[in-house]
Design an enzyme around this catalytic site. Structure first.
Site, PDB file in Angstrom:
ATOM      1  N   TRP A  56       0.774  -0.682  -0.298  1.00  0.00           N
ATOM      2  CA  TRP A  56       0.472   0.054  -0.335  1.00  0.00           C
ATOM      3  C   TRP A  56       0.768   1.163   0.180  1.00  0.00           C
ATOM      4  O   TRP A  56       1.694   1.403   0.211  1.00  0.00           O
ATOM      5  CB  TRP A  56      -1.010  -0.127   1.147  1.00  0.00           C
ATOM      6  CG  TRP A  56      -2.122   0.706   1.062  1.00  0.00           C
ATOM      7  CD1 TRP A  56      -2.543   2.686   1.346  1.00  0.00           C
ATOM      8  CD2 TRP A  56      -2.978   0.855   0.197  1.00  0.00           C
ATOM      9  NE1 TRP A  56      -4.470   2.078   1.125  1.00  0.00           N
ATOM     10  CE2 TRP A  56      -3.913   1.076   0.768  1.00  0.00           C
ATOM     11  CE3 TRP A  56      -3.804  -0.804  -1.068  1.00  0.00           C
ATOM     12  CZ2 TRP A  56      -5.732   1.621  -0.634  1.00  0.00           C
ATOM     13  CZ3 TRP A  56      -4.845  -1.438  -0.959  1.00  0.00           C
ATOM     14  CH2 TRP A  56      -6.107   0.562  -1.118  1.00  0.00           C
ATOM     15  N   ASP A 112       0.829  10.747  -0.810  1.00  0.00           N
ATOM     16  CA  ASP A 112      -0.425  12.515  -0.511  1.00  0.00           C
ATOM     17  C   ASP A 112      -1.849  11.261  -0.542  1.00  0.00           C
ATOM     18  O   ASP A 112      -1.731  10.060  -0.194  1.00  0.00           O
ATOM     19  CB  ASP A 112      -0.309  12.722  -1.562  1.00  0.00           C
ATOM     20  CG  ASP A 112      -0.737  12.204  -3.304  1.00  0.00           C
ATOM     21  OD1 ASP A 112      -0.838  10.747  -2.685  1.00  0.00           O
ATOM     22  OD2 ASP A 112      -0.800  12.621  -4.577  1.00  0.00           O
ATOM     23  N   GLU A 115      -2.975   8.376  -2.301  1.00  0.00           N
ATOM     24  CA  GLU A 115      -1.747   7.300  -1.981  1.00  0.00           C
ATOM     25  C   GLU A 115      -1.358   6.750  -3.364  1.00  0.00           C
ATOM     26  O   GLU A 115      -0.627   5.455  -3.208  1.00  0.00           O
ATOM     27  CB  GLU A 115      -2.794   6.023  -1.732  1.00  0.00           C
ATOM     28  CG  GLU A 115      -3.496   6.372  -0.966  1.00  0.00           C
ATOM     29  CD  GLU A 115      -4.982   4.891  -0.083  1.00  0.00           C
ATOM     30  OE1 GLU A 115      -4.767   4.954   1.034  1.00  0.00           O
ATOM     31  OE2 GLU A 115      -5.017   4.695  -1.016  1.00  0.00           O
TER      32      GLU A 115
END
Length: 323
Positions: A56, A112, A115
Site C-alpha cells: 500500500w 499524498d 495514495e
C-alpha cells in the site's frame, strides 16, 4: 459535526465506538512501524482491527492530524456538556499520541491523499498545521499545558513551510513535489475547505477559501479541466465545469469526480460566508483573474457591501457555485 451541531443525536454510540477502536489501532504494530517508530502513519487496517500487511502507499501522514481534528471537535462538545472526565480519560490520550506524531514527523515525506506520490503534500501540511493549532487550544482548556509549547513551535514551522507550496509565477498551489506532475490538484481546494475558519477571514498564509492565493489557485485548477473532459465541451470560459483529481490523472481513464467538483463549490460557499460577515470583498493582483471571470472590468481594490460591484460579485459567485 452532524452530532455536535445537533443534526443527528443518534450518532453518539457510533462516535464512542470509533473512539474505542482508535485506542486499539494506535497500539497495533503494522508495516509503517509501531507506536514509537511511526505506526500512527499507517493508512489501512482490517475491519477486525488487525494490521493490513499487503502492499500500500504508506505512510500517510495526514491521518493522525485528521483524526485529532475530529476528536477535538467532539471533545469540545463534551466539555460544553461538563463531561470533562470522559474527555481527559478517553479522548485526550488519543489526541496526544497523534499530535506528538505530527509534531515530530511532519517534516518527512509520506504518501499524498491519493495514495500515489510520496513527497511533501500541501493537503497534509495544511491539516497538520490546523491540528496542532487546535491541539494547543484544546490542551490548555483541559489543563495539559506541558506539551503546548512544543506543539506551538512546530505549528509555526509548518505554517512557514506551507508557504513554499505557492507558485508565484503560475499563481497556484503546487500540491505535491514529485513524479513530474504540474502540482495542479484538487488537493489544494480540499485543503482550503478542510482548514476553513471563518474567524480567520481571508488569511493568505493559511490559504483560507477567500484568500487571494486560494482563489487564484482554484481558478487554475478548474481551468485545467476545461479541455480534458467531454462533459465540459461547449462551456464558456467562465462557466462551472466538472473537475477531477489532477489533469495528468490516468487512473481508470482519469475521469471527472463529483467529490472534487463539489469541493470547488464548497470553497466558494465558504468564501461567501466570510465576505458577507466582513461586508466586503478584497481583489488583489493575485486574485484578479479569478474575479474577472464574473466581472471583466474589475480592478484591484476593496469593495464594500454597499457597492454595486460587491453585489454583482457575490451574486455571480453564488450562482457559479450552485451550477
Amino acid at each position: 459535526d452532524q452530532y455536535t451541531l445537533g443534526e443527528d443525536r443518534t450518532l453518539r454510540g457510533h462516535i464512542d465506538d470509533f473512539v474505542w477502536s482508535q485506542t486499539i489501532l494506535q497500539q497495533i504494530p503494522n508495516p509503517s512501524g509501531n507506536l514509537i517508530t511511526g505506526g500512527l502513519g499507517e493508512p489501512k487496517f482490517l475491519i477486525s482491527l488487525a494490521a493490513f500487511t499487503d502492499g500500500w502507499g504508506r505512510p500517510q501522514k495526514d491521518g493522525p492530524a485528521l483524526r485529532s481534528i475530529a476528536l477535538i471537535t467532539y471533545a469540545n462538545w463534551l466539555l460544553e456538556q461538563s463531561n470533562t472526565t470522559h474527555v481527559t480519560q478517553k479522548i485526550w490520550p488519543i489526541v496526544k499520541l497523534d499530535l506528538d506524531y505530527v509534531s515530530t514527523r511532519w517534516n518527512s515525506s509520506g504518501y499524498d491523499l491519493w495514495e500515489e506520490v510520496s513527497s511533501a503534500s500541501f493537503f497534509t501540511s495544511a491539516v497538520q498545521h490546523r491540528a496542532l493549532r487546535q491541539g494547543v487550544t484544546f490542551a490548555k482548556k483541559i489543563g495539559q499545558t506541558g506539551i503546548t509549547n512544543k506543539w506551538a513551535i512546530q505549528a509555526d514551522n509548518i505554517l512557514c513551510f506551507l508557504q513554499t507550496f505557492w507558485n508565484p509565477i503560475g499563481l497556484h498551489i503546487t500540491s505535491n513535489t514529485k513524479r513530474g506532475r504540474s502540482g495542479i490538484d484538487a488537493n489544494s481546494a480540499l485543503a482550503s475547505i478542510h482548514t476553513f475558519d471563518a474567524s480567520a477571514g481571508c488569511d493568505a498564509a493559511t490559504f483560507q477559501p477567500c484568500s487571494d492565493k486560494a482563489l487564484a489557485s482554484l481558478k487554475v485548477y478548474v481551468d485545467s479541466f476545461r479541455a480534458i473532459y467531454t462533459i465540459n465541451n461547449g462551456t464558456a470560459a467562465h462557466d462551472a465545469v466538472a473537475t477531477g483529481r489532477y489533469p495528468e490523472d490516468v487512473y481508470y481513464g482519469g475521469n471527472p469526480w463529483y467529490l472534487t467538483t463539489a469541493a470547488v463549490a464548497e470553497q466558494l460557499y465558504d468564501a461567501l460566508i466570510v465576505w458577507k460577515a466582513q461586508k466586503s470583498v478584497a481583489v488583489t493582483s493575485i486574485s484578479l483573474a479569478f474575479f474577472q471571470q464574473f466581472l471583466p472590468s474589475i480592478q484591484p481594490g476593496i469593495y464594500m457591501s454597499s457597492s454595486k460591484t460587491y453585489t454583482i460579485l457575490v451574486n455571480a459567485i453564488k450562482q457559479h457555485a450552485d451550477d
